[in-house]
Design an enzyme around this catalytic site. Structure first.
Site, PDB file in Angstrom:
ATOM      1  N   ASP A 231      -1.887 -11.672   4.499  1.00  0.00           N
ATOM      2  CA  ASP A 231      -3.338 -11.783   4.704  1.00  0.00           C
ATOM      3  C   ASP A 231      -3.776 -13.206   5.038  1.00  0.00           C
ATOM      4  O   ASP A 231      -4.932 -13.431   5.409  1.00  0.00           O
ATOM      5  CB  ASP A 231      -4.081 -11.281   3.458  1.00  0.00           C
ATOM      6  CG  ASP A 231      -3.900  -9.776   3.270  1.00  0.00           C
ATOM      7  OD1 ASP A 231      -3.556  -9.088   4.251  1.00  0.00           O
ATOM      8  OD2 ASP A 231      -4.082  -9.295   2.143  1.00  0.00           O
TER       9      ASP A 231
ATOM     10  N   GLN B 265       0.835  -1.200   0.000  1.00  0.00           N
ATOM     11  CA  GLN B 265       0.000   0.000   0.000  1.00  0.00           C
ATOM     12  C   GLN B 265       0.871   1.252   0.000  1.00  0.00           C
ATOM     13  O   GLN B 265       0.601   2.206  -0.728  1.00  0.00           O
ATOM     14  CB  GLN B 265      -0.934  -0.004   1.214  1.00  0.00           C
ATOM     15  CG  GLN B 265      -1.993  -1.094   1.118  1.00  0.00           C
ATOM     16  CD  GLN B 265      -2.931  -1.137   2.302  1.00  0.00           C
ATOM     17  OE1 GLN B 265      -2.752  -0.410   3.281  1.00  0.00           O
ATOM     18  NE2 GLN B 265      -3.930  -2.003   2.230  1.00  0.00           N
TER      19      GLN B 265
HETATM   20  C1  S3P Z   1      -2.813  -4.666   0.093  1.00  0.00           C
HETATM   21  C2  S3P Z   1      -1.621  -4.792   0.739  1.00  0.00           C
HETATM   22  C3  S3P Z   1      -1.476  -5.400   2.063  1.00  0.00           C
HETATM   23  C4  S3P Z   1      -2.662  -6.273   2.412  1.00  0.00           C
HETATM   24  C5  S3P Z   1      -3.966  -5.621   2.098  1.00  0.00           C
HETATM   25  C6  S3P Z   1      -4.064  -5.223   0.637  1.00  0.00           C
HETATM   26  C7  S3P Z   1      -2.844  -3.973  -1.214  1.00  0.00           C
HETATM   27  O1  S3P Z   1      -1.366  -4.375   3.022  1.00  0.00           O
HETATM   28  O2  S3P Z   1      -2.623  -6.633   3.789  1.00  0.00           O
HETATM   29  O3  S3P Z   1      -5.036  -6.527   2.381  1.00  0.00           O
HETATM   30  O4  S3P Z   1      -3.880  -4.026  -1.906  1.00  0.00           O
HETATM   31  O5  S3P Z   1      -1.831  -3.331  -1.555  1.00  0.00           O
HETATM   32  P1  S3P Z   1       0.076  -3.697   3.328  1.00  0.00           P
HETATM   33  O6  S3P Z   1       0.619  -3.299   2.028  1.00  0.00           O
HETATM   34  O7  S3P Z   1      -0.161  -2.517   4.214  1.00  0.00           O
HETATM   35  O8  S3P Z   1       0.849  -4.784   4.027  1.00  0.00           O
END
Ligand code: S3P
Length: 441
Positions: free
Chosen positions: A324, A173
């Protein structure tokens, strides 16, 4: 059962797990397509889009920024803004979607207007300094209006400059937020990942004609300045979400005699590490790749046969590729012989719930000997799974779904409370649970 107002369900033991399923579209990819389609000129047609609460919140937010959309049978059509987003009069509410809020913050940082992004109580308790820091270094003014570095997030967009940035945590993210902002910057933006994370943003941008350079853990985009890139609408097919398929993979792998097939599952190599862990535990999983996808992602059918599993140690860089699925690894561990130790997973503390706590609490309610560690958990497997108990969802979609899988092996019915959150990512979950042979009411 997918009614959003239903708050409890009772799952009965199921000695025979068997069936064939197609899981709904990938949540991460669906989010990214909505944002890129809203920026593009013309119409984007999406098949396999995930129709869930998180995706709906993002579609509504992009509509307030000037895009429009319509569902037509199995297709979603998004009419883009041609790169000219308009300011939203009110704060944009991303509901429970961390992906929606953090990626949209990156997209809005280079726009010539001010935006405010908010969400539900859970999203407003999750850390946002991780996006404030890089966006501020790029030149945006970002104010965290919540307590302790949380949302609402006010973004005074403006001229951005490329940076080289090493996030303090491995997060797709954060990487995607910075890369999306980088598209509107002057010069090159590079994210140096502490550990590689899911690369859906990079793949989608590349497929839309925006070059993304990946060299080891360095990911770079060249900025297009304040006008941003000229993107064109196109057709996409979203693969099934590996993280949704994971429930059935574990349900089958941990139940001797079980047999489940899941079709159309996204097999991005940064998402499918659960298969390796289960194989180490002794599971029998066959993968058959399907090469017809236009989603710029691998896709295939998974065939799983149940057997006896043994505990494992899981830690190190693979955690980012499993993040996840850790509640489900804990469920598999409860059904396996011996001890499982999960380390290096401190990020679980800041997901939709503190997942180390919510998993351990619920495992204990089911009679499993489990302990929290600061960065993970320990599970002693093969105890009897207790029925006639209730499970608390902690408002976190993956918790009741993972515990429903464990309930299939319990000695009696298990009541799951607070299940409305499942609609965040998998509204068809209870129907699919029945499709593999379970009884739930
Ligand atoms: C996601 C990245 C992950 C994941 C989330 C979705 C994404 O989070 O846990 O369910 O769509 O980039 P983080 O990047 O904060 O680990």
């Amino acid at each position: 059962m997918s009614a959003p107002d239903r708050q409890s369900i009772t799952v009965f033991p199921c000695p025979r797990v068997a069936g064939s399923l197609t899981v709904p579209g990938d949540k991460s990819i669906s989010h990214r397509i909505v944002m890129l389609a809203a920026l593009a000129a013309g119409t984007t047609v999406v098949r396999g889009f995930l129709r869930s609460a998180d995706c709906q919140a993002l579609l509504d937010a992009m509509s307030r920024l000037g895009a429009s959309y319509v569902f037509d049978g199995d297709e979603l059509r998004i009419h883009g803004t041609g790169g000219t987003l308009r300011a939203a009069a009110e704060p944009l509410d991303l509901g429970n979607s961390g992906t929606g809020l953090r990626l949209l913050a990156g997209l809005l940082a280079g726009q010539p207007f001010t935006s405010e992004l908010t969400g539900d109580a859970s999203l407003r308790s999750r850390p946002m300094r991780r996006i404030e820091d890089p966006l501020a270094r790029m030149g945006a003014r970002v104010e965290l209006l919540g307590e302790g570095g949380c949302a609402p997030v006010r973004i005074v967009g403006g001229r951005l400059y490329g940076i080289e940035y090493t996030p303090p945590v491995a997060s797709a993210q954060v990487k995607s937020c910075v890369l999306l902002a980088g598209l509107f910057a002057e010069g090159v933006t590079t994210v140096v990942e502490p550990t590689p994370t899911r690369d859906h943003t990079e793949r989608l941008l590349t497929a839309m004609g925006v070059p993304v350079r990946t060299e080891g853990t360095r990911v770079s985009v060249s900025g297009y300045g304040s006008r941003g890139p000229r993107l064109a609408g196109r057709d996409w097919v979203v693969p099934g979400d590996f993280s949704s398929a994971a429930f059935w993979i574990v349900a089958a792998a941990a139940t001797p005699g079980a047999r489940v097939e899941v079709h159309g599952v996204g097999l991005n190599p940064r998402r499918d590490a659960l298969l390796g862990v289960l194989t180490r535990m002794g599971a029998s999983i066959k993968v058959e790749e399907d090469r017809r996808s236009n989603a710029c992602e691998r896709l295939g059918t998974l065939r799983v046969e149940g057997g006896a599993l043994t505990g494992v140690e899981v830690g190190g860089p693979v955690i980012a590729d499993l993040i996840d699925e850790i509640p489900l690894i804990a469920v598999a561990a409860a059904l396996a012989r011996g001890r499982t130790v999960i380390r290096d997973a401190r990020e679980l503390r800041v997901k939709e719930s503190d997942r180390i706590h919510s998993v351990v609490d619920n495992l204990r309610r089911l009679g499993v000997n489990a302990e929290e560690r600061p960065d993970g958990l320990t599970v002693e497997g093969a105890a009897e799974i207790r029925g006639q108990v209730s499970i608390d969802s902690y408002g976190d979609h993956r918790i009741p779904m993972a515990m429903a899988i464990l309930a299939l092996s319990a000695t009696g019915p298990v009541r799951l409370d607070g299940i409305g959150c499942v609609n965040k990512s998998y509204p068809e979950f209870w129907d699919h649970l029945r499709k593999v042979g379970a009884y739930a009411e």
